[in-house]
Design an enzyme around this catalytic site. Structure first.
Site: not given
Ligand code: GCO
Length: 248
Positions: A139, A152
């Site tokens: 990501s 994440y």
């Molecule tokens: C969020 C995150 C992810 C994004 C992502 C960007 O805040 O939920 O930023 O959902 O979609 O991974 O690539």
């Protein structure tokens, strides 16, 4: 340049919807036999029916990639796998003070540990055959951070590190390992962000292309990395974000 994937078998985790399904569809269009996975058997069957309806070679392999016995049993059925796309991912959004330890572990398990363990199970066959591709869907949160998603962001940074170390170890055996860093795509995963007017307009303002990405716009990068045309790309993290991380 050969972007075709004829004769290749590709396992894409988390491929019943969103980015995973778009990647599976694109790989199938290039001639790959695709293995559709998620934890939900019915959703796997629905995606397979959709792909077969379009004339593609697709089979369902429901399993939870973060659960050891399920993962090992599934992989015995799936192998030989030429192309592994570690796409399945989860997120938990909460401020640091309220972030539960079990959610931290769950996110790390699914987003980082499962890709490591799947690579461990499938790489030996690739090495034996002298050809393989591992593509880790990280990501832009693997390069930068944002508040309230510590697990994440950490998992996605870790996945880029895993990509590099595996690229070094497996490269000599004809197996390339790369990451893709998607920016903001209009998927169910991001539904809460799309529904939030402030976040939604932030994405449109901050992204030079002025809009959310369409999942089909990510799939080309995955096909490229899986194909012989992308054969010399190894250990890279390819950002597909409409220019967001290029701009301040
Ligand atoms: C969020 C995150 C992810 C994004 C992502 C960007 O805040 O939920 O930023 O959902 O979609 O991974 O690539």
């Amino acid at each position: 340049m050969d972007f075709r994937l004829d004769g290749r078998r590709a396992l894409i985790t988390g491929s019943t919807r969103g980015l995973g399904l778009a990647i599976a569809r694109a790989m199938a269009q290039q001639g790959a036999a695709v293995i559709i996975n998620s934890r939900n058997g019915n959703e796997c069957e629905a995606a397979v029916a959709d792909l077969r309806g379009a004339g593609h070679d697709a089979t369902a392999l429901p399993f939870d990639a973060s659960v050891g016995p399920a993962r090992r049993a599934a992989i015995e059925t799936a192998d030989p796998v030429d192309i592994l796309v570690n796409n399945a991912g989860i997120i938990h959004r909460a401020p640091l003070a309220d972030f539960p330890e079990d959610k931290w572990r769950d996110v790390l398990d699914v987003n980082l540990t499962a890709p490591f363990l799947l690579a461990q199970l499938l790489a030996p066959g690739m090495v034996e055959r002298g050809w393989g591709r591992i593509i880790n869907i990280s990501s832009i949160m693997g390069q930068i951070g944002r508040a309230t998603i510590p697990a994440y962001v950490s998992s996605k940074h870790g996945l880029i590190g895993l990509t590099k170390t595996l690229a070094v170890e497996l490269g000599p055996h004809g197996v390339t390992v790369n990451a893709i860093n998607p920016g903001y795509f209009a998927t169910e995963f991001n539904a809460p962000l799309i529904a939030d007017p402030d976040f939604n307009s932030m994405v449109k303002t901050r992204t030079p292309l002025g809009r959310w990405g369409d999942p089909a716009e990510l799939a080309g990068a995955a096909v490229f990395l899986a194909s012989d045309a992308g054969g010399y790309v190894n250990g890279a993290a390819l950002t597909v974000d409409g220019g967001m991380t290029a701009s301040l």
